[in-house]
Design a protein around this motif. Structure first.
Motif, PDB file in Angstrom:
ATOM      1  N   SER A   1     -45.622  12.752  -4.484  1.00  0.00           N
ATOM      2  CA  SER A   1     -46.745  11.831  -4.308  1.00  0.00           C
ATOM      3  C   SER A   1     -47.360  12.113  -2.947  1.00  0.00           C
ATOM      4  O   SER A   1     -46.673  12.034  -1.920  1.00  0.00           O
ATOM      5  CB  SER A   1     -46.268  10.372  -4.389  1.00  0.00           C
ATOM      6  N   ILE A   2     -48.635  12.460  -2.949  1.00  0.00           N
ATOM      7  CA  ILE A   2     -49.365  12.715  -1.698  1.00  0.00           C
ATOM      8  C   ILE A   2     -50.415  11.624  -1.546  1.00  0.00           C
ATOM      9  O   ILE A   2     -51.157  11.327  -2.501  1.00  0.00           O
ATOM     10  CB  ILE A   2     -50.038  14.111  -1.722  1.00  0.00           C
ATOM     11  N   ILE A   3     -50.442  11.004  -0.375  1.00  0.00           N
ATOM     12  CA  ILE A   3     -51.397   9.913  -0.149  1.00  0.00           C
ATOM     13  C   ILE A   3     -52.160  10.206   1.143  1.00  0.00           C
ATOM     14  O   ILE A   3     -51.554  10.323   2.220  1.00  0.00           O
ATOM     15  CB  ILE A   3     -50.684   8.551  -0.038  1.00  0.00           C
TER      16      ILE A   3
ATOM     17  N   LEU B   1     -45.652  12.561   0.724  1.00  0.00           N
ATOM     18  CA  LEU B   1     -46.395  12.947   1.935  1.00  0.00           C
ATOM     19  C   LEU B   1     -47.505  11.945   2.191  1.00  0.00           C
ATOM     20  O   LEU B   1     -48.342  11.705   1.312  1.00  0.00           O
ATOM     21  CB  LEU B   1     -46.995  14.352   1.762  1.00  0.00           C
ATOM     22  N   VAL B   2     -47.494  11.363   3.388  1.00  0.00           N
ATOM     23  CA  VAL B   2     -48.590  10.482   3.811  1.00  0.00           C
ATOM     24  C   VAL B   2     -49.361  11.186   4.919  1.00  0.00           C
ATOM     25  O   VAL B   2     -48.831  11.416   6.011  1.00  0.00           O
ATOM     26  CB  VAL B   2     -48.055   9.120   4.312  1.00  0.00           C
ATOM     27  N   ASN B   3     -50.600  11.541   4.631  1.00  0.00           N
ATOM     28  CA  ASN B   3     -51.475  12.178   5.624  1.00  0.00           C
ATOM     29  C   ASN B   3     -52.240  11.072   6.353  1.00  0.00           C
ATOM     30  O   ASN B   3     -53.352  10.709   5.964  1.00  0.00           O
ATOM     31  CB  ASN B   3     -52.426  13.159   4.936  1.00  0.00           C
ATOM     32  N   ASN B   4     -51.607  10.544   7.403  1.00  0.00           N
ATOM     33  CA  ASN B   4     -52.138   9.371   8.110  1.00  0.00           C
ATOM     34  C   ASN B   4     -52.751   9.710   9.473  1.00  0.00           C
ATOM     35  O   ASN B   4     -53.638   9.016   9.948  1.00  0.00           O
ATOM     36  CB  ASN B   4     -50.994   8.360   8.273  1.00  0.00           C
ATOM     37  N   ALA B   5     -52.270  10.779  10.120  1.00  0.00           N
ATOM     38  CA  ALA B   5     -52.733  11.090  11.481  1.00  0.00           C
ATOM     39  C   ALA B   5     -54.238  11.339  11.500  1.00  0.00           C
ATOM     40  O   ALA B   5     -54.779  11.982  10.608  1.00  0.00           O
ATOM     41  CB  ALA B   5     -51.999  12.319  12.015  1.00  0.00           C
ATOM     42  N   ALA B   6     -54.895  10.809  12.508  1.00  0.00           N
ATOM     43  CA  ALA B   6     -56.345  10.996  12.613  1.00  0.00           C
ATOM     44  C   ALA B   6     -56.797  10.707  14.030  1.00  0.00           C
ATOM     45  O   ALA B   6     -56.097  10.046  14.801  1.00  0.00           O
ATOM     46  CB  ALA B   6     -57.074  10.069  11.635  1.00  0.00           C
TER      47      ALA B   6
ATOM     48  N   ASN C   1     -53.387  10.530  -4.222  1.00  0.00           N
ATOM     49  CA  ASN C   1     -54.246   9.345  -4.141  1.00  0.00           C
ATOM     50  C   ASN C   1     -54.727   9.150  -2.709  1.00  0.00           C
ATOM     51  O   ASN C   1     -54.236   9.800  -1.774  1.00  0.00           O
ATOM     52  CB  ASN C   1     -53.472   8.106  -4.614  1.00  0.00           C
ATOM     53  N   VAL C   2     -55.664   8.234  -2.550  1.00  0.00           N
ATOM     54  CA  VAL C   2     -56.207   7.966  -1.224  1.00  0.00           C
ATOM     55  C   VAL C   2     -56.297   6.453  -1.025  1.00  0.00           C
ATOM     56  O   VAL C   2     -56.510   5.714  -1.979  1.00  0.00           O
ATOM     57  CB  VAL C   2     -57.566   8.697  -1.040  1.00  0.00           C
TER      58      VAL C   2
END
Ligand SMILES: NC(=O)c1ccc[n+]([C@@H]2O[C@H](COP(=O)([O-])OP(=O)(O)OC[C@H]3O[C@@H](n4cnc5c(N)ncnc54)[C@H](O)[C@@H]3O)[C@@H](O)[C@H]2O)c1
Length: 264
Positions: A136-138, A87-92, A181-182
């Protein structure tokens, strides 16, 4: 063997910009990708690009601040490809302004997308990761979450919050197979930067200042950010959790300069 073969990846905000770059790289590395963004057309365009290069992808139009839409998107991707393992939490969103210049509506939207949205998507995805025992969550942060760059207060607060969220999550899930991770980029050559620069009275001067601000002497490329996401999504980073990767040409080491501070 491709580096993300067998992974099912959800990338939020991947209808354009850096998210699109990450989705394309993930697909090239063998992941099946959920392309999530607000509107159907940009999602479909990126899906078409991925399919044209021989990859597999699904368009997931969704507002990540809306719980029921998030649940539907995660369910749809899981039904199509199996449990999500990356999972990539990219939206902003990035409202500009110092604190007293930020409207309450802009502040609320910034928190709703950048923090609540990341919470909602992670919350919907984690049960599947727990089921398969790996994930993996980033979170996509920014150097401004570490430094405090001028004129983007609400955005900076949320980006700092994402770094704290990754640390907290990493301890909660470390024994359960989920790494968190970030990534904190400096300025990246992206549509967001082009739009900001074009709106200034001296675009060329501003663009040069962005280059010079970074010790490496230039802004970053989307692919240079995507490379770090590929590493963190892959099993190559199996002992990396709770980390904050700066991808900023050395900006966070240099820090902000006094001349960056705006006048009262
Ligand atoms: N461009 C840079 O220089 C830079 C630097 C540091 C960090 N970042 C971070 O990288 C990420 C991507 O930035 P970008 O430059 O590609 O900007 P961008 O605006 O092009 O991308 C953000 C994407 O998120 C989507 N989005 C916004 N609200 C949404 C919502 N409620 N639901 C679903 N999708 C939504 C937008 O439609 C857009 O496609 C952001 O998290 C940004 O903070 C960018």
């Amino acid at each position: 063997m491709k580096r993300l073969q067998g992974k099912v990846a959800l990338v939020t905000g991947s209808g354009g910009g850096i998210g699109r770059g990450i989705a394309l790289r993930f697909a090239r590395e063998g992941a099946k990708v959920g392309v999530l963004d607000l509107l159907p057309a940009p999602c479909q365009q990126v899906v078409d690009e991925i399919r044209a290069q021989g990859g597999e992808a699904l368009a997931l139009p969704c507002d990540i601040s809306r719980e029921e839409q998030v649940k539907a998107a995660v369910d749809e991707l899981s039904r199509a490809y199996g449990d999500i393992t990356v999972l990539v939490n990219n939206a902003a969103v990035m409202p500009s302004g110092r604190l007293h210049e930020t409207s309450v509506a802009d502040f609320d939207r910034c928190v709703a997308v950048n923090l609540r949205g990341t919470f909602l998507v992670s919350r919907a995805v984690i049960p599947g990761m727990l089921r398969v025992g790996t994930g993996s969550i980033i979170h996509m942060s920014s150097v401004t979450g570490l430094l405090g760059l001028p004129g983007i207060t609400a955005y900076s607060m949320t980006k700092g919050g994402l770094a704290a969220l990754a640390r907290a999550m990493s301890t909660d899930y470390a024994r359960l197979g989920i790494r968190v991770n970030v990534v904190s980029p400096g300025t990246i050559d992206s549509p967001m930067l082009h739009a900001f620069v074009a709106a200034q009275s001296h675009p060329e001067k501003i663009r040069q200042e962005f280059d010079e601000m970074h010790p490496i002497g230039r802004v970053g490329k989307i692919d240079e950010v995507a490379s770090v996401f590929v590493f963190l999504a892959s099993d190559e980073s199996s002992f990396v959790t709770g980390a904050n990767y700066t991808v900023d040409g050395g900006l966070s080491v240099k820090g902000t300069q006094p001349q960056d501070t705006p006048d009262a």
